[in-house]
Scaffold this motif. Structure first.
Motif, short mmCIF file in Angstrom:
data_model
loop_
_atom_site.label_atom_id
_atom_site.label_comp_id
_atom_site.label_asym_id
_atom_site.label_seq_id
_atom_site.Cartn_x
_atom_site.Cartn_y
_atom_site.Cartn_z
N GLU A 28 0.82 -1.21 0.00
CA GLU A 28 0.00 0.00 0.00
C GLU A 28 0.86 1.26 0.00
N LEU A 29 1.91 1.27 0.83
CA LEU A 29 2.79 2.44 0.89
C LEU A 29 3.53 2.64 -0.43
N ALA A 30 4.03 1.54 -1.01
CA ALA A 30 4.75 1.64 -2.27
C ALA A 30 3.85 2.22 -3.36
N ALA A 31 2.59 1.78 -3.36
CA ALA A 31 1.64 2.29 -4.36
C ALA A 31 1.36 3.78 -4.13
N SER A 32 1.26 4.18 -2.87
CA SER A 32 0.95 5.59 -2.58
C SER A 32 2.10 6.51 -2.98
N PHE A 33 3.34 6.00 -2.91
CA PHE A 33 4.50 6.80 -3.32
C PHE A 33 4.89 6.54 -4.77
N ASN A 34 4.18 5.61 -5.41
CA ASN A 34 4.43 5.26 -6.81
C ASN A 34 5.88 4.81 -7.02
N VAL A 35 6.34 3.89 -6.15
CA VAL A 35 7.70 3.36 -6.25
C VAL A 35 7.64 1.84 -6.08
N SER A 36 8.74 1.19 -6.36
CA SER A 36 8.83 -0.25 -6.14
C SER A 36 8.93 -0.53 -4.65
N ARG A 37 8.62 -1.75 -4.27
CA ARG A 37 8.73 -2.12 -2.86
C ARG A 37 10.19 -2.09 -2.41
#
Length: 232
Positions: A33-42
């Motif tokens: 969820e956090l990676a998606a919110s920052f639009n970055v890879s895990r």
């Protein structure tokens, strides 16, 4: 110089915590969820999270996730710690292996500790420190580039304090924060221990004799290979 994305994320999370958006003991959203919110890879997100864990701002709880850490009690050290001297006093041969060495932009924590601006540059070097060829600690040192840009890499990685002292920078006091933690997979591989083994995490800001901060260090000591002694 462009700010690495993981540092931008580190800074934003830190600012959210400082603003009270994420309070002490609050569980952070899941990595996906956090990676998606920052639009970055895990992977990029994990790098940002790890820097905050290293600074004691976040903590990982096995089986539960990542949480905003409670504030820890701090102990003021009497002076700057010299690894080479410590090994010599214990009758061991000190060695140092450079793991990484790069010039980059400072994180918010580095700016705070070293009194820097966002446009300043820092040298970040990571060294494995050994005694009689046995890994004792993994050390990440951040220095203002303006302080060290006249020195060679070998001068800084092989004998940092001797180089600084010879240049007229006399170390004075240091503030240390010591916490107990568990070794990550990367730390364990470098320190030749198992993932999850106990380690001591030490954050140190070193000051010169004019009380200007010149060094911010994060060190990870193997729990059963080192001990701290405090004199009051």
């Amino acid at each position: 110089m462009a700010i690495p994305r993981y540092i931008e994320i580190h800074n934003e999370i830190r600012q959210r915590i400082a603003a009270g958006e994420w309070k002490t003991n609050k569980r952070l959203p899941a990595e996906r969820e956090l990676a998606a919110s920052f639009n970055v890879s895990r992977m990029t997100l994990r790098q940002a999270i790890q820097t905050l864990v290293d600074e004691g701002i976040l903590e990982r709880r096995v089986g539960s996730g990542t949480f905003v850490a409670e504030k820890k009690v701090s102990e003021r050290a009497l002076g700057v710690t010299y690894f080479t001297e410590l090994m010599k006093k214990s009758g061991r041969q000190a060695q140092s292996v450079t793991v990484s060495y790069k010039v980059t932009t400072p994180s918010v924590s580095e700016m705070d500790h070293l009194h820097l601006k966002a446009e300043d540059e820092v040298l970040v070097m990571e060294r494995l420190r050994l005694g009689d060829a046995e890994p004792i600690l993994l050390e990440q040192t951040t220095l203002p580039v303006s302080l060290v840009n006249n020195f060679t890499r070998s001068e800084l990685t092989e004998s940092l304090y001797k180089t600084l002292i010879d240049a007229g920078i006399q170390p004075g006091r240091a503030n240390q924060t010591i916490t107990a933690s568990l070794a990550t997979e990367r730390q364990a591989a470098l320190l030749e221990i198992k993932r999850g083994d106990p380690i001591l995490s030490v954050r140190q800001v070193s000051y010169d004799q004019e009380d200007h901060p010149f060094e911010y260090v994060r060190s990870y000591y193997v729990g059963d290979r080192f001990e701290f002694k405090l004199t009051r």
